[in-house]
Design a protein around this motif. Structure first.
Motif, PDB file in Angstrom:
ATOM      1  N   PRO A 326       0.838  -1.206   0.000  1.00  0.00           N
ATOM      2  CA  PRO A 326       0.000   0.000   0.000  1.00  0.00           C
ATOM      3  C   PRO A 326       0.871   1.253   0.000  1.00  0.00           C
ATOM      4  O   PRO A 326       1.881   1.303   0.685  1.00  0.00           O
ATOM      5  N   ARG A 327       0.485   2.279  -0.780  1.00  0.00           N
ATOM      6  CA  ARG A 327       1.227   3.557  -0.788  1.00  0.00           C
ATOM      7  C   ARG A 327       0.588   4.538   0.198  1.00  0.00           C
ATOM      8  O   ARG A 327       1.260   5.335   0.802  1.00  0.00           O
ATOM      9  N   VAL A 328      -0.747   4.443   0.271  1.00  0.00           N
ATOM     10  CA  VAL A 328      -1.458   5.427   1.086  1.00  0.00           C
ATOM     11  C   VAL A 328      -2.402   4.701   2.040  1.00  0.00           C
ATOM     12  O   VAL A 328      -3.062   3.727   1.655  1.00  0.00           O
ATOM     13  N   TYR A 329      -2.427   5.177   3.283  1.00  0.00           N
ATOM     14  CA  TYR A 329      -3.347   4.656   4.282  1.00  0.00           C
ATOM     15  C   TYR A 329      -4.234   5.820   4.685  1.00  0.00           C
ATOM     16  O   TYR A 329      -3.734   6.886   5.045  1.00  0.00           O
ATOM     17  N   VAL A 330      -5.551   5.659   4.581  1.00  0.00           N
ATOM     18  CA  VAL A 330      -6.449   6.768   4.903  1.00  0.00           C
ATOM     19  C   VAL A 330      -7.025   6.549   6.304  1.00  0.00           C
ATOM     20  O   VAL A 330      -7.775   5.597   6.539  1.00  0.00           O
ATOM     21  N   ALA A 331      -6.634   7.442   7.244  1.00  0.00           N
ATOM     22  CA  ALA A 331      -7.093   7.354   8.633  1.00  0.00           C
ATOM     23  C   ALA A 331      -8.231   8.347   8.828  1.00  0.00           C
ATOM     24  O   ALA A 331      -8.279   9.395   8.168  1.00  0.00           O
ATOM     25  N   HIS A 332      -9.162   8.016   9.709  1.00  0.00           N
ATOM     26  CA  HIS A 332     -10.336   8.871   9.861  1.00  0.00           C
ATOM     27  C   HIS A 332     -10.909   8.712  11.253  1.00  0.00           C
ATOM     28  O   HIS A 332     -10.734   7.653  11.890  1.00  0.00           O
ATOM     29  N   LEU A 333     -11.612   9.740  11.721  1.00  0.00           N
ATOM     30  CA  LEU A 333     -12.301   9.673  13.010  1.00  0.00           C
ATOM     31  C   LEU A 333     -13.667  10.297  12.856  1.00  0.00           C
ATOM     32  O   LEU A 333     -13.764  11.470  12.480  1.00  0.00           O
ATOM     33  N   PRO A 337     -16.272  11.759   8.379  1.00  0.00           N
ATOM     34  CA  PRO A 337     -14.908  11.566   7.873  1.00  0.00           C
ATOM     35  C   PRO A 337     -14.702  10.169   7.282  1.00  0.00           C
ATOM     36  O   PRO A 337     -13.980  10.001   6.301  1.00  0.00           O
ATOM     37  N   ARG A 338     -15.357   9.182   7.871  1.00  0.00           N
ATOM     38  CA  ARG A 338     -15.215   7.816   7.342  1.00  0.00           C
ATOM     39  C   ARG A 338     -15.732   7.752   5.897  1.00  0.00           C
ATOM     40  O   ARG A 338     -15.105   7.135   5.027  1.00  0.00           O
ATOM     41  N   ARG A 339     -16.878   8.415   5.640  1.00  0.00           N
ATOM     42  CA  ARG A 339     -17.404   8.405   4.256  1.00  0.00           C
ATOM     43  C   ARG A 339     -16.492   9.184   3.331  1.00  0.00           C
ATOM     44  O   ARG A 339     -16.261   8.798   2.180  1.00  0.00           O
ATOM     45  N   GLU A 340     -15.944  10.284   3.825  1.00  0.00           N
ATOM     46  CA  GLU A 340     -15.001  11.053   3.007  1.00  0.00           C
ATOM     47  C   GLU A 340     -13.745  10.217   2.724  1.00  0.00           C
ATOM     48  O   GLU A 340     -13.187  10.249   1.622  1.00  0.00           O
ATOM     49  N   VAL A 357      -8.002   1.823   3.500  1.00  0.00           N
ATOM     50  CA  VAL A 357      -8.768   2.667   4.413  1.00  0.00           C
ATOM     51  C   VAL A 357      -8.790   1.976   5.776  1.00  0.00           C
ATOM     52  O   VAL A 357      -8.964   0.743   5.835  1.00  0.00           O
ATOM     53  N   ALA A 358      -8.625   2.750   6.868  1.00  0.00           N
ATOM     54  CA  ALA A 358      -8.700   2.167   8.200  1.00  0.00           C
ATOM     55  C   ALA A 358     -10.070   1.523   8.394  1.00  0.00           C
ATOM     56  O   ALA A 358     -11.085   2.052   7.933  1.00  0.00           O
ATOM     57  N   HIS A 370      -1.072   1.035  12.740  1.00  0.00           N
ATOM     58  CA  HIS A 370      -1.484   0.064  11.712  1.00  0.00           C
ATOM     59  C   HIS A 370      -0.846   0.421  10.365  1.00  0.00           C
ATOM     60  O   HIS A 370      -0.279  -0.439   9.675  1.00  0.00           O
ATOM     61  N   ALA A 371      -0.908   1.718  10.009  1.00  0.00           N
ATOM     62  CA  ALA A 371      -0.308   2.191   8.744  1.00  0.00           C
ATOM     63  C   ALA A 371       1.183   1.876   8.722  1.00  0.00           C
ATOM     64  O   ALA A 371       1.729   1.414   7.711  1.00  0.00           O
ATOM     65  N   ASN A 372       1.816   2.076   9.857  1.00  0.00           N
ATOM     66  CA  ASN A 372       3.248   1.833   9.972  1.00  0.00           C
ATOM     67  C   ASN A 372       3.556   0.346   9.783  1.00  0.00           C
ATOM     68  O   ASN A 372       4.471  -0.034   9.044  1.00  0.00           O
ATOM     69  N   ALA A 373       2.758  -0.486  10.446  1.00  0.00           N
ATOM     70  CA  ALA A 373       2.975  -1.931  10.356  1.00  0.00           C
ATOM     71  C   ALA A 373       2.781  -2.429   8.927  1.00  0.00           C
ATOM     72  O   ALA A 373       3.433  -3.384   8.499  1.00  0.00           O
TER      73      ALA A 373
END
Ligand code: HAM
Length: 418
Positions: A326-333, A337-340, A357-358, A370-373
């Protein structure tokens, strides 16, 4: 608890890079030599292998997965790829195409063998066949193709074992000589060899039993009995291989384990391990097409075991090109934001960026961990606050810095490499 059946293995994602490396290299080189891909069924009528592989071979005597289907058909999981491809050549009238017809295939094969390192009950081969031409140039090209693939993979310290086992004209006289030679020795050799003496004397030369080695060492050599045509064929092949700088070792004991071979036979061995763990092997089979119901048609082919290639790559510390993670991990709260996050991830993927996506209800800290792992070099963070301001945070996980961008600008930046 269930386990994979004995002699089979799961190929996990961490090994996928090796498999793709081998398959892509093989495909690339097959195309350079004019080979087209063929795929045949996993099972065939049992009779195809009885007739094709030979009924006094280990494969047919001991190793076939043969079963009756619910309609009473006698079927066998393919123990090898050549007989099915020849069946397809005949069935589809490929004799009327420009000859030789050059075909390759990736096949899973099934042999009820004693499992050990490099020997499995289900294994995979890359198989190449050139059907419809007797010219030794075709033998040379096919062997050089196999060698160039091993080279392109970076494998070192291999040897090419080469022999000619003659044809229907010269082999019978040799077999007579071989039997004469063995007659006084039969009592001293192993039970398998006593049987081979009766049913398939050429295979006497291939016995691995220590008790039989002295007899093998003194046996007459088929190379000394070749007819003029086979001898000329062999000489021409050797000249082409020398021109291509292949390190050929003439091995008068090399006979192969399948019955269809004529003239050229060869195997590629890793330096120390020898015949027990041959990387690949093949040869001419000028009688097989006719034996399976076609017109007399010369042909040659090889197969190489993918698992064995990968074992050797690992043993030689050869790393395959990395597969993209994965190149990009999308984190949200938060719900919005989850839908975005889903919308932004979709846009990134449409731009060709591998994106995750988280999931679940993790805290922001847990999401970053998680993104780091997962090794994602970029994280996009979307919270209620960012949403309200019409921005997202783009965070570089390697350098640590963060920038705020409008979602569309973030997509463009990440699609351009970050
Ligand atoms: P083969 O020598 O029986 O030939 O198999 C070719 C290769 O398949 C071997 O060199 C080895 O790398 C791999 N192999 C064989 N048995 C096993 C096993 N039990 N586990 C793992 N790998 C294995 C043939 O199959 C012929 N059809 C080759 C050929 C094609 N001749 C003419 N055209």
């Amino acid at each position: 608890m269930f386990q994979a059946p004995r002699g089979t293995q799961d190929i996990l994602p961490e090994d996928a890079a090796y498999w793709l490396f081998v398959e892509r290299t093989a495909r690339d080189w097959a195309a350079r030599y004019g080979y087209g891909e063929i795929r045949t069924p996993t099972f065939e009528e049992t009779g195809l292998f009885l007739r094709g592989v030979g009924d006094s071979t280990d494969i047919v005597e001991k190793e076939m997965y043969t079963f009756q289907d619910k309609g009473g058909g006698e079927l066998t999981l393919r123990p090898e790829g050549t007989a099915p491809i020849v069946r397809a050549y005949i069935e589809h009238g490929m004799a009327s195409r420009p000859q030789p017809v050059r075909l390759f295939s990736f096949v899973n094969c099934f042999r009820y063998d004693r499992p050990q390192r490099g020997r499995y009950r289900e294994f995979h081969q890359w198989d190449c066949e050139a059907i419809g031409e007797i010219d030794p140039l075709v033998d040379a090209e096919l062997i050089i193709l196999l060698w160039r693939v091993y080279q392109a993979l970076g494998l070192r310290d291999l040897t090419l074992q080469l022999n000619s086992i003659g044809d229907a004209r010269c082999r019978p006289a040799y077999l007579e000589r071989l039997r004469e030679y063995y007659r006084p020795l039969v009592a001293t050799v192993c039970p398998d060899c006593r049987r081979r003496y009766e049913t398939n004397p050429l295979r006497l030369l291939d016995c691995k039993n220590a008790a039989c080695q002295a007899a093998i060492a003194g046996a007459p050599r088929l190379l000394d009995y070749l007819c003029a045509e086979c001898a000329e064929h062999f000489a021409a092949l050797r000249a082409y291989l020398a021109d291509a700088d292949l390190p050929v070792e003439i091995n008068p004991r090399l006979v192969r384990g399948l019955d269809y071979y004529t003239k050229t036979v060869f195997e590629v061995w890793p330096a120390e391990a020898g015949a027990q763990s041959a990387l690949g092997g093949g040869g001419r089979y000028d009688g097989l097409v006719e034996q399976l119901g076609g017109r007399p048609t010369p042909a040659i082919g090889f197969a190489t075991g993918i698992e064995r290639i990968i074992l050797n790559l690992k043993a030689q510390s050869i790393e395959p090109p990395l597969l993209p993670g994965p190149r990009v991990y999308v984190a949200h709260l938060g719900d919005r934001p989850r839908r975005e996050a889903m919308r932004l991830a979709d846009a990134l993927r449409q731009q060709g960026v591998p994106t995750l996506v988280a999931v679940g209800g993790r805290s922001m800290r847990a999401q970053l961990r998680h993104a780091n792992a997962l090794g994602a070099p970029w994280v996009v963070v979307i919270g209620e606050d960012e949403l309200a301001r019409g921005v997202v945070q783009v965070k570089n996980m390697r350098g640590g810095e963060s920038v705020e961008l409008a979602p569309q600008a973030a997509v463009e930046r990440l699609a351009a490499g970050g």
